[in-house]
Design a protein around this motif. Sequence first.
Motif, short mmCIF file in Angstrom:
data_model
loop_
_atom_site.label_atom_id
_atom_site.label_comp_id
_atom_site.label_asym_id
_atom_site.label_seq_id
_atom_site.Cartn_x
_atom_site.Cartn_y
_atom_site.Cartn_z
N GLU A 139 4.51 -0.47 43.54
CA GLU A 139 3.46 -0.27 42.55
C GLU A 139 4.07 0.40 41.33
O GLU A 139 4.67 1.47 41.44
CB GLU A 139 2.34 0.61 43.12
N LEU A 140 3.92 -0.23 40.17
CA LEU A 140 4.52 0.27 38.94
C LEU A 140 3.45 0.58 37.91
O LEU A 140 2.51 -0.19 37.74
CB LEU A 140 5.48 -0.77 38.34
N LYS A 141 3.62 1.70 37.23
CA LYS A 141 2.77 2.05 36.09
C LYS A 141 3.70 2.45 34.96
O LYS A 141 4.74 3.07 35.18
CB LYS A 141 1.82 3.18 36.42
N THR A 142 3.29 2.10 33.75
CA THR A 142 4.09 2.40 32.58
C THR A 142 3.24 3.17 31.58
O THR A 142 2.12 2.76 31.27
CB THR A 142 4.61 1.10 31.93
N TYR A 143 3.79 4.27 31.10
CA TYR A 143 3.11 5.11 30.12
C TYR A 143 3.96 5.17 28.86
O TYR A 143 5.18 5.32 28.93
CB TYR A 143 2.91 6.54 30.66
N GLU A 144 3.31 5.05 27.71
CA GLU A 144 4.00 5.15 26.44
C GLU A 144 3.60 6.44 25.74
O GLU A 144 2.42 6.81 25.74
CB GLU A 144 3.65 3.98 25.54
N ASN A 146 2.61 8.62 22.72
CA ASN A 146 2.02 8.36 21.42
C ASN A 146 2.55 9.34 20.39
O ASN A 146 3.34 10.23 20.71
CB ASN A 146 0.48 8.38 21.49
N GLY A 147 2.12 9.21 19.15
CA GLY A 147 2.61 10.03 18.07
C GLY A 147 2.37 11.52 18.23
O GLY A 147 3.12 12.34 17.71
N SER A 148 1.35 11.90 18.98
CA SER A 148 1.04 13.32 19.16
C SER A 148 1.70 13.89 20.42
O SER A 148 1.45 15.03 20.78
CB SER A 148 -0.48 13.52 19.23
N GLY A 149 2.53 13.10 21.09
CA GLY A 149 3.25 13.59 22.28
C GLY A 149 2.51 13.35 23.58
O GLY A 149 3.03 13.66 24.64
N GLY A 150 1.31 12.79 23.52
CA GLY A 150 0.56 12.46 24.74
C GLY A 150 1.02 11.12 25.31
O GLY A 150 1.89 10.46 24.75
N TRP A 151 0.40 10.73 26.41
CA TRP A 151 0.79 9.49 27.09
C TRP A 151 -0.40 8.58 27.24
O TRP A 151 -1.50 9.03 27.51
CB TRP A 151 1.37 9.82 28.46
N ARG A 152 -0.17 7.29 27.06
CA ARG A 152 -1.23 6.31 27.34
C ARG A 152 -0.67 5.25 28.27
O ARG A 152 0.50 4.86 28.17
CB ARG A 152 -1.77 5.70 26.06
N LEU A 153 -1.53 4.84 29.20
CA LEU A 153 -1.15 3.82 30.17
C LEU A 153 -1.03 2.48 29.47
O LEU A 153 -1.95 2.06 28.75
CB LEU A 153 -2.20 3.76 31.28
N ARG A 154 0.08 1.83 29.66
CA ARG A 154 0.29 0.51 29.09
C ARG A 154 -0.33 -0.52 30.03
O ARG A 154 -0.16 -0.44 31.24
CB ARG A 154 1.78 0.22 28.94
N ALA A 155 -1.05 -1.47 29.46
CA ALA A 155 -1.68 -2.50 30.27
C ALA A 155 -0.61 -3.34 30.96
O ALA A 155 0.45 -3.61 30.38
CB ALA A 155 -2.55 -3.40 29.38
N ALA A 156 -0.88 -3.73 32.18
CA ALA A 156 0.06 -4.55 32.96
C ALA A 156 0.19 -5.92 32.33
O ALA A 156 -0.79 -6.47 31.82
CB ALA A 156 -0.41 -4.68 34.40
N LYS A 157 1.40 -6.45 32.37
CA LYS A 157 1.65 -7.79 31.79
C LYS A 157 1.65 -8.82 32.87
O LYS A 157 2.02 -8.65 33.94
CB LYS A 157 2.98 -7.79 31.05
#
Length: 157
Positions: A139-144, A146-157
């Motif tokens: 199971e893989l999750k990817t977080y990017e 953001n500009g303020s240093g927080g993280w957002r979950l990237r949608a699965a491709k």
Amino acid sequence: MTRIDFYILPENAAAAEGAMLTACKLCDKAVQAGLMVYVHTPDPGLADSFDTALWSFRQGSFIAHERHRDQPLEAPLPQVLIGSDEPPASHHGALINLGLEVPECFSRFERVLEIVAGDPVGRNKSRERFKFYRDRGYELKTYEQNGSGGWRLRAAK
């Protein structure tokens, strides 16, 4: 089964500093969640750097940790161990990988936290690790970040 999370730093992020700070923050979060953490470092120099970073990454904060060097440790063990050797059985909650390769012991952990540095070499090696895990059905999750240093979950491709 082990869950693998990738944390992608911006491409313009200084590779070593960004990855080290991110690793400290992830370590802090894992400790707050009550997990026993093993930080995999491929060489003693990186282990030294991370050890130092844990002492100073945030004002007024301290994360109890110790270097692990393939030798018996005195009980009680700290919640965070740093090393390149086989981790003790007690530390199977989270593995933070600071290396460019997949650690042999990764499947013993509930979670593996992979940091994707902003430099081309780090990104390419991260892609290889992602493919390795994906091809084995993890199971893989990817977080990017953001500009303020927080993280957002990237949608699965």
